[in-house]
Design a protein around this motif. Sequence first.
Motif, PDB file in Angstrom:
ATOM      1  N   ILE A   1       0.920   4.527  -2.750  1.00 35.95           N
ATOM      2  CA  ILE A   1       0.752   5.936  -2.366  1.00 35.95           C
ATOM      3  C   ILE A   1       1.961   6.759  -2.799  1.00 35.95           C
TER       4      ILE A   1
ATOM      5  N   ASP B   1      -4.250  14.424   1.164  1.00 32.68           N
ATOM      6  CA  ASP B   1      -3.211  15.338   1.669  1.00 32.68           C
ATOM      7  C   ASP B   1      -2.191  15.655   0.574  1.00 32.68           C
TER       8      ASP B   1
ATOM      9  N   ASN C   1     -13.998  -0.865  -3.286  1.00 31.65           N
ATOM     10  CA  ASN C   1     -13.492  -1.361  -2.008  1.00 31.65           C
ATOM     11  C   ASN C   1     -14.054  -2.763  -1.742  1.00 31.65           C
TER      12      ASN C   1
ATOM     13  N   PRO D   1       0.813  -1.226   0.000  1.00 34.40           N
ATOM     14  CA  PRO D   1       0.000   0.000   0.000  1.00 34.40           C
ATOM     15  C   PRO D   1       0.842   1.270   0.000  1.00 34.40           C
ATOM     16  N   SER D   2       1.902   1.299   0.770  1.00 34.51           N
ATOM     17  CA  SER D   2       2.732   2.512   0.826  1.00 34.51           C
ATOM     18  C   SER D   2       3.405   2.777  -0.517  1.00 34.51           C
TER      19      SER D   2
ATOM     20  N   ASP E   1      -7.350   9.357   2.768  1.00 37.04           N
ATOM     21  CA  ASP E   1      -6.995  10.638   3.393  1.00 37.04           C
ATOM     22  C   ASP E   1      -5.549  11.020   3.103  1.00 37.04           C
ATOM     23  N   ASP E   2      -4.658  10.037   3.054  1.00 35.53           N
ATOM     24  CA  ASP E   2      -3.253  10.325   2.720  1.00 35.53           C
ATOM     25  C   ASP E   2      -3.147  10.840   1.279  1.00 35.53           C
ATOM     26  N   ILE E   3      -3.927  10.248   0.386  1.00 35.65           N
ATOM     27  CA  ILE E   3      -3.943  10.708  -1.005  1.00 35.65           C
ATOM     28  C   ILE E   3      -4.473  12.132  -1.086  1.00 35.65           C
TER      29      ILE E   3
ATOM     30  N   PRO F   1      -5.949  -0.276  -1.201  1.00 34.21           N
ATOM     31  CA  PRO F   1      -5.146   0.754  -0.531  1.00 34.21           C
ATOM     32  C   PRO F   1      -5.540   2.177  -0.914  1.00 34.21           C
TER      33      PRO F   1
ATOM     34  N   TYR G   1      -8.529   3.179  -1.255  1.00 32.62           N
ATOM     35  CA  TYR G   1      -9.669   3.486  -0.387  1.00 32.62           C
ATOM     36  C   TYR G   1      -9.224   3.587   1.068  1.00 32.62           C
ATOM     37  N   GLU G   2      -8.430   2.622   1.517  1.00 34.47           N
ATOM     38  CA  GLU G   2      -8.018   2.592   2.923  1.00 34.47           C
ATOM     39  C   GLU G   2      -7.185   3.820   3.295  1.00 34.47           C
ATOM     40  N   TYR G   3      -6.352   4.272   2.376  1.00 34.64           N
ATOM     41  CA  TYR G   3      -5.465   5.410   2.665  1.00 34.64           C
ATOM     42  C   TYR G   3      -5.883   6.648   1.858  1.00 34.64           C
TER      43      TYR G   3
END
Length: 433
Positions: free
Chosen positions: A146, A213, A167, A142-143, A209-211, A203, A205-207
């Motif tokens: 991103i 940002d 998802n 996942p990382s 909020d990081d996307i 990933p 969907y799960e992350y």
Amino acid sequence: MNYTTQLDAAKKGIITEEMNVVAAKEDIEVDLLLSKIASGEVVIPANKNHEALSPEGVGAGLRTKINVNLGVSRDCNNVDAELEKAKKAIEMKAESIMDLSSYGKTFEFRNRLIGISTAMIGTVPVYDALGYYDKDLKDITPSEFIKIVERHAQDGVDFMTIHAGINRETAEIFKRNERLLNIVSRGGSLLYTWMELNDKENPFYEYFDDILDICAEYDVTISLGDALRPGCISDSTDACQIKELITLGELAKRAYEKNVQVIIEGPGHMRLNEIEANVLLEKKLCHGAPFYVLGPIVTDIAPGYDHITSAIGGAIAAASGADFLCYVTPAEHLRLPTIEDMKEGIIASKIAAHAADLAKGIRNAEKWDNAMSYARKKLDWDEMFRLAIDPEKAKRYRSESLPHDSETCTMCGNMCAVRNMNRVITGEDVSLL
């Protein structure tokens, strides 16, 4: 007053340089444009690092924009050829280019493209992940997914397709509702496969909020991808597609809260009589966000002619309120398009977009048609060619079959209605011999 994105600026009542440019292009009041951006009805995809960009607005009340897809693949890995296509697309006034490269280290191509492009640039980061990391899909973390998003943002990409709507929940809907053609979205199929192989959540969907940002930092517009778009008429407007659309609407609200601009992507293949309802559903479920459609392709039987099936659907979709058309070429479903295929796709999409703008009453749209009609009335062939959406083809067709009377064409000759009406109205002699 400081701002992070075009949406943030609009919410604060700040008129940006990009808003002024778009307002001038569209011939609308900049305060009206600002209010539409603040509400999410209009976006200006404009990455802070895309220095060559001539910004465009996409959304309600603006001209329908078109996007051109290109990029390298394993079977057609010619960077220079794709850059030539990009230059031609820009010359033909396409407002957007998406780099769908899916092979090798695409950094060089993407950066050369962004460096020359006045058009906005879009990408699909999940395509790039396999080539960038050079490992099996299952083993990408996942990382790492991103990090690809962040790299594209840093490079200057104006909007990114993020397939966050597929998802675990929507995947279960897909499993319970049999389709004729399963999942045809490349990004959607990759992420569905990744989830199945790893028994984990998507990933993107799960992350999410990081996307968001990352998008907020560079002012990247997020284009929420339709991983479950219908790939054939039989699958249109089914439970899978609608469930994902509901999810995209929820994700759009989360993006607005972080001042990230949003586009919603849509079908796909669809019957004519379903298109208007699908546009209405997107606008209702996704809070009026701009709608970006591939086609829609209105019949499955025309390989080699899908620029036509797409233009038919695109005109109806845009007239019904869609804002952004992804072009389709004659090579759709068959091969990577050539530069000639690309030109045909652009012309077909531009015709569809303009026809829709006439139907929607977009400001100044009819001036072009009226100017052409006046040139025809005067039998001013040079002016007709200048105004034509494809002057080159219009000139070639006329030169291939020249009439005896230079005022007319070889279809009607002396029976030309326009010539004869001009003469009879002004009292001139009308001779058909």
